[in-house]
Design an enzyme around this catalytic site. Structure first.
Site, mmCIF file in Angstrom:
data_model
loop_
_atom_site.group_PDB
_atom_site.id
_atom_site.type_symbol
_atom_site.label_atom_id
_atom_site.label_comp_id
_atom_site.label_asym_id
_atom_site.label_seq_id
_atom_site.Cartn_x
_atom_site.Cartn_y
_atom_site.Cartn_z
ATOM 1 N N GLU A 55 28.449 -104.162 -74.551
ATOM 2 C CA GLU A 55 27.753 -102.906 -74.233
ATOM 3 C C GLU A 55 26.369 -103.200 -73.677
ATOM 4 O O GLU A 55 25.663 -104.070 -74.167
ATOM 5 C CB GLU A 55 27.648 -102.034 -75.484
ATOM 6 C CG GLU A 55 28.932 -101.302 -75.771
ATOM 7 C CD GLU A 55 28.839 -100.371 -76.971
ATOM 8 O OE1 GLU A 55 27.734 -100.134 -77.467
ATOM 9 O OE2 GLU A 55 29.893 -99.907 -77.412
ATOM 10 N N TYR B 106 33.040 -107.768 -76.540
ATOM 11 C CA TYR B 106 32.231 -106.552 -76.372
ATOM 12 C C TYR B 106 30.929 -106.878 -75.655
ATOM 13 O O TYR B 106 30.294 -107.880 -75.976
ATOM 14 C CB TYR B 106 31.918 -105.907 -77.729
ATOM 15 C CG TYR B 106 32.757 -104.684 -77.968
ATOM 16 C CD1 TYR B 106 32.556 -103.545 -77.199
ATOM 17 C CD2 TYR B 106 33.772 -104.669 -78.921
ATOM 18 C CE1 TYR B 106 33.339 -102.418 -77.383
ATOM 19 C CE2 TYR B 106 34.550 -103.548 -79.101
ATOM 20 C CZ TYR B 106 34.339 -102.427 -78.331
ATOM 21 O OH TYR B 106 35.100 -101.326 -78.500
ATOM 22 N N ARG C 104 42.870 -102.070 -61.868
ATOM 23 C CA ARG C 104 42.514 -100.644 -62.001
ATOM 24 C C ARG C 104 41.130 -100.524 -62.585
ATOM 25 O O ARG C 104 40.935 -100.677 -63.796
ATOM 26 C CB ARG C 104 43.481 -99.979 -62.971
ATOM 27 C CG ARG C 104 44.575 -99.240 -62.322
ATOM 28 C CD ARG C 104 45.209 -98.313 -63.310
ATOM 29 N NE ARG C 104 45.413 -97.033 -62.686
ATOM 30 C CZ ARG C 104 46.394 -96.789 -61.844
ATOM 31 N NH1 ARG C 104 47.241 -97.733 -61.528
ATOM 32 N NH2 ARG C 104 46.526 -95.590 -61.333
ATOM 33 N N LYS D 12 43.272 -100.051 -55.019
ATOM 34 C CA LYS D 12 44.033 -99.527 -53.872
ATOM 35 C C LYS D 12 44.027 -100.551 -52.737
ATOM 36 O O LYS D 12 44.570 -101.639 -52.925
ATOM 37 C CB LYS D 12 43.455 -98.165 -53.473
ATOM 38 C CG LYS D 12 43.570 -97.136 -54.622
ATOM 39 C CD LYS D 12 43.107 -95.763 -54.204
ATOM 40 C CE LYS D 12 43.356 -94.752 -55.309
ATOM 41 N NZ LYS D 12 42.159 -94.459 -56.107
ATOM 42 N N THR E 39 37.354 -97.047 -56.318
ATOM 43 C CA THR E 39 38.244 -97.733 -57.240
ATOM 44 C C THR E 39 38.540 -99.101 -56.630
ATOM 45 O O THR E 39 38.221 -99.350 -55.463
ATOM 46 C CB THR E 39 39.578 -96.971 -57.422
ATOM 47 O OG1 THR E 39 40.119 -96.698 -56.126
ATOM 48 C CG2 THR E 39 39.372 -95.675 -58.163
ATOM 49 N N ASP F 52 32.961 -91.466 -51.358
ATOM 50 C CA ASP F 52 33.990 -91.998 -52.258
ATOM 51 C C ASP F 52 35.002 -92.716 -51.365
ATOM 52 O O ASP F 52 35.817 -92.083 -50.691
ATOM 53 C CB ASP F 52 34.651 -90.843 -53.031
ATOM 54 C CG ASP F 52 35.778 -91.318 -53.943
ATOM 55 O OD1 ASP F 52 36.210 -92.477 -53.807
ATOM 56 O OD2 ASP F 52 36.230 -90.513 -54.777
HETATM 57 N N1 DSN Z 1 45.620 -90.633 -57.604
HETATM 58 C C1 DSN Z 1 44.942 -91.312 -56.524
HETATM 59 C C2 DSN Z 1 45.721 -91.216 -55.281
HETATM 60 O O1 DSN Z 1 46.915 -91.365 -55.366
HETATM 61 O O2 DSN Z 1 45.178 -91.015 -54.207
HETATM 62 C C3 DSN Z 1 43.575 -90.834 -56.392
HETATM 63 O O3 DSN Z 1 42.963 -90.898 -57.628
#
Ligand code: DSN
Length: 387
Positions: free
Chosen positions: A44, A42, A234, A228, A225, A199
């Site tokens: 925090e 933990y 993730r 990707k 994120t 974003d």
């Molecule tokens: N769900 C993602 C996508 O497939 O683009 C975006 O959050």
């Protein structure tokens, strides 16, 4: 047992051609960090300001992950604050809104239906309930129409403009968004100009690899994120102008989250180390080359591609001319081992559950070593299946 089901899922992943543009295969080192003992701690609070003890090593890890963010995106800690704790992209986006806006403030963002994201203020998402969003879309040609956004911004006078997309196959002109944000007139209460948030969840790896322009010369806040094109775990991060980062940090913790997922944080660091290697630049270049070849080949086979092609890692295909819906096309492809997602196309007359399009992308197949030759084969396979 779950462990058997995990094996089964691994076998499925090995067997299929994965063309979902938001998915990827992280390295074994990333997976090892994800499955490490970091999960049991933990921590925090911010690095060096924790509510738990025993965090000396974890502080070193979080500091190093932040340093890697500066290196990967070629930005200076003098100007930017980094928060690598968000559990996901949606939380990261919400934290930015809560950090820099007051409830009910106006935000201008891309509509989900034309390429945005739920957390860009869709009415079914809490972001759309907490703030007053107006949305821009794309022109009839599928390209972002910056002139139209300028007109909307002048009238709507948002406090924040969000750019970035989940289903936009072209370069995003961050400079143009900055100009639009700067041109927002005063609301009467003295404030002129809007904040700009990018974003970059879909294209972070392309930016890191130098094959998409960077938002950092123009944006006030950047969210992404990490699973990707960046090929990490993730998770998500927020990179914000120094004067905004304190409020955003507080929106993450204690505002929205508890302890950071340190195994994810460690895995993020491993992925960022990988993104600094020359091989990652080659990877990012190949992702875009592959997408271009796939789009061209599908076009030559008679497919209708939104905007006529792609500049990045993804392709939107209108399957209506084939007499299919996106759902039908996706199901047919899955039966044959090709995995895509159904997607709205701009000005779609159909609904999200069964829209007119499918969305294809090359990050995952490129990680598996696919090159132009394989993309031509994949295009032919898709054509055979759908026709
Ligand atoms: N769900 C993602 C996508 O497939 O683009 C975006 O959050």
């Amino acid at each position: 047992m779950i462990k058997d089901l995990i094996k089964k899922e691994l076998a499925r992943q090995k067997k299929v051609i994965n063309l979902i543009p938001s998915e990827n295969y992280p390295s074994k080192d990333v997976l090892r960090a994800l499955g490490s003992q970091l999960t049991s701690k933990y921590a925090e609070g911010k690095s060096h300001q924790r509510y738990y003890f025993g965090n000396k090593v974890v502080d070193e890890i979080e500091d190093e992950v932040s340093n890697l963010v500066y290196k990967v995106f070629k930005i200076s800690p003098k100007n930017w604050g980094v928060n690598v704790q968000p559990y996901s992209g949606s939380i990261a986006n919400l934290a930015v809104y809560l950090g820099v806006l007051d409830l009910g403030d106006r935000v201008l963002a891309m509509s989900l239906e034309q390429g945005g994201h739920l957390s860009h203020g869709h009415k079914v998402n809490w972001t759309g309930k907490f703030f007053e969003f107006q949305h821009y879309g794309v022109g009839r040609d599928g390209f972002i129409n910056y002139e139209e956004i300028l007109v909307i911004a002048q009238k709507f006078k948002p406090k924040l403009i969000v750019c970035g997309a989940t289903a936009y196959p072209r370069i995003i002109d961050f400079k143009r968004f900055r100009e639009i944000a700067d041109s927002v007139p005063s609301t009467g209460s003295g404030r002129a100009g809007a904040l700009m948030m990018a974003d970059i969840s879909h294209i972070a790896g392309l930016i890191a690899g130098g094959v998409h322009p960077s938002p950092f010369p123009y944006a006030d806040v950047v969210t992404t994120t990490t699973q990707k094109t960046l090929r990490g775990p993730r998770g998500a991060m927020i990179i914000s102008r120094k004067d905004l980062s304190d409020k955003i940090d507080k929106a993450i913790f204690p505002g929205l989250q508890g302890g950071p997922h340190l195994n994810v944080l460690g895995a993020m660091g491993v992925a960022l180390e990988e993104a600094l290697k020359p091989s990652f630049k080659n990877y990012a270049e190949q992702v875009v080359k592959n997408a271009k070849v796939l789009a061209e080949e599908l076009k030559s086979l008679g497919f209708k591609i939104v905007t006529g092609g792609t500049d990045n890692h993804l392709i939107l295909v209108d399957v209506a001319p084939l007499g299919l819906t996106g759902k039908q096309a996706g199901e047919k492809l899955e039966e044959a081992g090709v995995i895509v997602n159904k997607n709205m196309i701009p000005f779609d007359q159909r609904k999200p559950w069964d829209p007119s399009g499918i969305r294809l992308g090359t990050p995952a197949v490129t990680t598996r070593g696919a090159k132009e030759k394989e993309m031509i084969r994949i295009a032919k396979t898709i054509s055979q299946i759908l026709k």
